[in-house]
Design a protein around this motif. Structure first.
Motif, PDB file in Angstrom:
ATOM      1  N   ILE A 658       1.107  -1.168   0.017  1.00 23.08           N
ATOM      2  CA  ILE A 658       0.159   0.036   0.404  1.00 23.08           C
ATOM      3  C   ILE A 658       1.022   1.045   0.156  1.00 23.08           C
ATOM      4  O   ILE A 658       0.650   2.150   0.067  1.00 23.08           O
ATOM      5  N   THR A 660       3.155   2.680  -1.931  1.00 21.60           N
ATOM      6  CA  THR A 660       2.850   2.946  -3.675  1.00 21.60           C
ATOM      7  C   THR A 660       1.353   3.390  -3.763  1.00 21.60           C
ATOM      8  O   THR A 660       1.906   4.652  -4.325  1.00 21.60           O
ATOM      9  N   ARG A 661       0.946   3.122  -3.465  1.00 17.59           N
ATOM     10  CA  ARG A 661      -0.562   3.460  -3.287  1.00 17.59           C
ATOM     11  C   ARG A 661      -0.231   5.296  -2.845  1.00 17.59           C
ATOM     12  O   ARG A 661      -1.035   6.471  -2.793  1.00 17.59           O
ATOM     13  N   GLU A 664       1.295   8.112  -4.476  1.00 19.79           N
ATOM     14  CA  GLU A 664       0.617   8.424  -5.727  1.00 19.79           C
ATOM     15  C   GLU A 664      -0.800   9.603  -4.892  1.00 19.79           C
ATOM     16  O   GLU A 664      -0.651  10.616  -5.495  1.00 19.79           O
ATOM     17  N   LEU A 665      -1.026   8.771  -3.964  1.00 17.38           N
ATOM     18  CA  LEU A 665      -2.136   9.988  -3.073  1.00 17.38           C
ATOM     19  C   LEU A 665      -1.382  10.730  -2.707  1.00 17.38           C
ATOM     20  O   LEU A 665      -1.947  12.574  -2.684  1.00 17.38           O
ATOM     21  N   GLU A 693      -8.803   7.642   1.037  1.00 20.19           N
ATOM     22  CA  GLU A 693      -8.540   7.100   0.057  1.00 20.19           C
ATOM     23  C   GLU A 693      -7.573   6.188  -0.309  1.00 20.19           C
ATOM     24  O   GLU A 693      -7.818   5.644  -1.383  1.00 20.19           O
ATOM     25  N   ALA A 694      -6.834   5.721   0.202  1.00 17.52           N
ATOM     26  CA  ALA A 694      -6.255   4.400   0.502  1.00 17.52           C
ATOM     27  C   ALA A 694      -7.299   3.084   0.849  1.00 17.52           C
ATOM     28  O   ALA A 694      -7.219   2.277  -0.305  1.00 17.52           O
ATOM     29  N   GLY A 697      -8.738   2.624  -2.641  1.00 14.79           N
ATOM     30  CA  GLY A 697      -8.439   2.217  -4.452  1.00 14.79           C
ATOM     31  C   GLY A 697      -8.230   0.474  -3.311  1.00 14.79           C
ATOM     32  O   GLY A 697      -8.049   0.135  -4.986  1.00 14.79           O
ATOM     33  N   LEU A 698      -7.624   0.368  -2.297  1.00 10.78           N
ATOM     34  CA  LEU A 698      -7.763  -1.373  -2.519  1.00 10.78           C
ATOM     35  C   LEU A 698      -8.603  -1.949  -2.071  1.00 10.78           C
ATOM     36  O   LEU A 698      -8.820  -3.076  -3.103  1.00 10.78           O
ATOM     37  N   ASP A 701      -9.887  -1.750  -6.284  1.00 13.25           N
ATOM     38  CA  ASP A 701      -8.961  -2.906  -6.852  1.00 13.25           C
ATOM     39  C   ASP A 701      -9.301  -3.861  -6.782  1.00 13.25           C
ATOM     40  O   ASP A 701      -8.560  -5.361  -7.176  1.00 13.25           O
TER      41      ASP A 701
END
Length: 709
Positions: A658, A660-661, A664-665, A693-694, A697-698, A701
């Motif tokens: 996580i 990497t996500r 990006e955020l 937001e994390a 996204g999780l 996906d």
């Protein structure tokens, strides 16, 4: 308000300064009994406030005892091993307890607040164990920023002497009170929302900086020099401007500007409210830039202050016990450093700051009020609210007289197309000053953020990836359950993204007592897993390029890094939140002045503001922040006036996690201040919550992968 623990960290990590009775190992017995009581309390169900307090105190004392045991030369190796084994057992029980209620994990963070009840309990447990502080430690404890209950107010004797020497404050005839505005067109409009929205909507190219006069020939002490952008603010104060939101990018010398602006406005006595980590530095800067104006720093109850000083420096954490006499002293100016600290208006620190600003305005017509922050917007445009109120531009519900009169002069209302641009301009004219390094300090070398992906291919890495899988599965189950139980009859083809956000919000907000896998604990575990790799890379940098700054968010990550440097034979200093100002400054000086000290290990919360570390040009961000502002503040400890080399921030990223996500955020969030203050065209997501937001996204996906299969 909060109190912090009393760990003292020198150039190398040292044990807490205690003296125990010879042959008495009572602290271990006290800790063992207390941790069992914590465990039993958690097993009974909801963790009570008293159990939470005991959990934190046990953790603090166990951490201190571990450090002491490692450094105690009087212990034999078998004795040391036995003690560490017993401490490991206590740590295991704490971890199992936190797994039942993961909200307890927040009490272990570097910047965790320590209540008055916890301080009292810690003292009682040490007494029960037969452990007493040395006189030296007790003296330093008096200097630490521990807050008293609101009811316990103090008045230092030197302040009483000042009041007796001058019982009647001279009247202020500087200006007459401003007439009330004729509010006809805007009297019934709700204006605060549109004013904030005006900054959120800011058109590209529209920067947020008031018109500043040509610099005058400001006299500065021999050997010092002002840059043009600094002299402009001082000239504005000389011309009579009295309210400033000084939002220059970090590293552009806001401290000097504030001190010299106060001198230009003759705003003495001057009150300066700062974070604890920089109050010693403020005293140094005051002596440097305004040597003819004596300054004093309030520590603890203020027994050592000079009541007749022109500049009074106090940190947020002890403001509550001094707010009474500070409000009566007759200040003609107030500077709020790191003003984003008051963005939460419901917090005690914000209420005290706003109370003091009101009392100063009530006593002095047009006092100098300056809010200093390089990162005024952390999460939301509404972060402006408390700062504007401190400056006297607005109150709880509406603009105050001067701003309202200015808005009336536009001839517009919020339904008129031109209102937002005009309103934004009028607010800026109240005193917003925002300059970027690239515009005013071209001689400061460039900076860059370099991402270093690392593979966590050991057992810890596999465990983290499995934890993410478990969390994703739980989110999917909640989503499917919510979908199956929907009664509205609404059907959405494919993934229902609105429901995804609601499920993510539930996950973030609810305390999960059944599992220890959530976005917060995973980020901490990732930080622990990266710690050794980040420290190894820091060691390589130190041997090749010289001094390096190492930033981490959690205490255990800092501990692991320091152990690595010790094994590598690399000398380091440490800046942590539980140090006294004296210890912290000694450690900063060691890194800056001693060529043998190659690394400084910094807490993001304790060292991310107000510290000058430009002796280094490389830094390592071992853990990710939850806000771009925190990351920017850390980098700008190095990238600031005085830096003569390009700055590189090496950001350690755990691949296939996580992490990497979050990167990006984090990068996408950087646009808020840029659009509101710097005139950037970058789009800004409305108040995006990083944790939410994390999780969104999780879950998204996971649902997409489920559809593909």
């Amino acid at each position: 308000m909060a109190r912090r623990g009393q760990r003292q960290t020198g150039t190398t990590r040292s044990a807490p300064q205690r003296r125990a009775r010879v042959g008495n190992d009572g602290i271990m017995s006290v800790l063992a009994r207390a941790v069992r009581e914590v465990e039993a309390g958690a097993q009974r169900g909801r963790v009570s406030p008293s159990t939470r307090t005991k959990f934190q105190v046990v953790a603090l004392l166990a951490r201190e005892e571990r450090t002491r045991a490692k450094a105690d030369g009087a212990l034999t190796e078998p004795q040391r091993a036995e003690k560490l084994k017993r401490l490991d057992g206590i740590g295991t029980i704490l971890a199992q307890t936190a797994a039942r209620d993961t909200s307890l994990l927040s009490l272990l963070a570097e910047d965790a607040e320590v209540s008055d009840a916890a301080i009292v309990l810690k003292h009682d447990m040490l007494q029960a164990a037969g452990v007493e502080e040395t006189p030296e430690a007790a003296a330093e404890t008096e200097e630490t920023t521990v807050a008293a209950p609101v009811e316990r107010r103090v008045v230092p004797q030197s302040v009483v002497s000042r009041q007796l020497a001058n019982p009647f404050l001279p009247p202020d005839f500087e200006a007459a009170q401003a007439a009330k505005p004729q509010t006809q067109r805007l009297a019934t409009w709700e204006l605060l929302g549109p004013l904030f929205s005006a900054f959120e909507r800011a058109a590209g190219g529209s920067k947020a900086c008031m018109a500043l006069p040509e610099p005058s020939d400001t006299k500065v002490p021999v050997g010092l020099e002002l840059m043009r952008h600094q002299a402009e603010v001082i000239a504005a104060a000389e011309d009579g401007h009295r309210t400033f939101l000084l939002a220059d990018e970090p590293g552009l010398g806001k401290t000097a500007q504030a001190l010299l602006a106060a001198q230009a406005a003759n705003a003495y006595p001057l009150l300066v409210v700062v974070p604890n980590v920089v109050k010693t530095n403020w005293a140094r800067e005051a002596e440097l830039w305004t040597p003819n104006r004596p300054s004093t720093v309030i520590h603890g109850d203020g027994h050592t202050i000079d009541g007749f000083a022109d500049i009074v420096i106090v940190n947020y954490e002890v403001l509550d016990r001094h707010v009474g006499w500070l409000g009566d002293l007759g200040f003609r100016g107030m500077v709020l450093d790191e003003a984003h600290f008051i963005k939460n208006k419901s917090s005690q620190r914000s209420q005290h700051v706003l109370q003091l600003s009101e009392r100063i305005r009530a006593r002095t017509v047009r006092p100098l009020m300056m809010a200093l922050t390089g990162t005024p917007l952390i999460n939301d445009i509404d972060d402006f609210r408390a700062i504007w109120q401190f400056l006297g531009w607005i109150d709880d519900k509406k603009p105050r007289a001067e701003l309202m009169r200015s808005l009336e002069e536009t001839g517009l209302t919020p339904i008129d197309p031109g209102f937002y641009a005009a309103a934004r301009s009028r607010v800026i004219d109240m005193g917003i000053v925002r300059r970027r390094k690239v515009d005013v300090a071209s001689d400061i070398p460039a900076r860059r953020i370099a991402d270093l992906p690392v593979e966590l291919d050991d057992e810890a890495g596999r465990s983290i990836r499995e934890a993410e899988r478990v969390l994703a599965q739980r989110l999917v189950k909640r989503y499917e359950s919510a979908l199956a139980n929907r009664t509205s009859g609404i059907t959405v083809e494919g993934i229902d993204h609105e429901l995804v956000r609601r499920v993510a919000g539930w996950e973030r907000d609810e305390s999960s007592g059944k599992t220890d896998e959530n976005v917060f604990t995973m980020m901490r575990r990732i930080g622990q897993a990266k710690a050794g790799l980040a420290a190894d890379y820091t060691a390589q940098l130190a041997r090749n390029v010289g001094k390096v700054v190492f930033f981490a968010k959690h205490v255990d990550v800092m501990d692991l890094a320091e152990e690595t440097f010790e094994r590598r034979g690399i000398r380091y200093s440490s800046i942590r939140g539980n140090q006294t100002p004296k210890v912290r400054q000694r450690n900063i000086d060691a890194f800056v002045d001693d060529p043998e000290v190659a690394v400084v290990v910094c807490s993001l919360s304790a060292a991310g503001v107000g510290i000058n570390l430009q002796v280094a040009s490389n830094m390592v961000l071992a853990e990710l922040s939850w806000t771009d502002a925190e990351q920017t503040q850390a980098i700008d400890r190095v990238h600031r006036i005085g830096q003569d080399e390009p700055v590189t921030a090496w950001r350690i990223i755990a691949s296939q996690t996580i992490d990497t996500r979050i990167v990006e955020l984090l990068d996408s969030k950087a646009g808020l201040a840029a659009r509101a203050l710097d005139g950037s065209d970058d789009e800004v997501s409305a108040s995006a919550d990083m944790q939410l937001e994390a999780l969104v996204g999780l879950l998204t996906d996971a649902l997409e992968q489920q559809q593909d299969t």
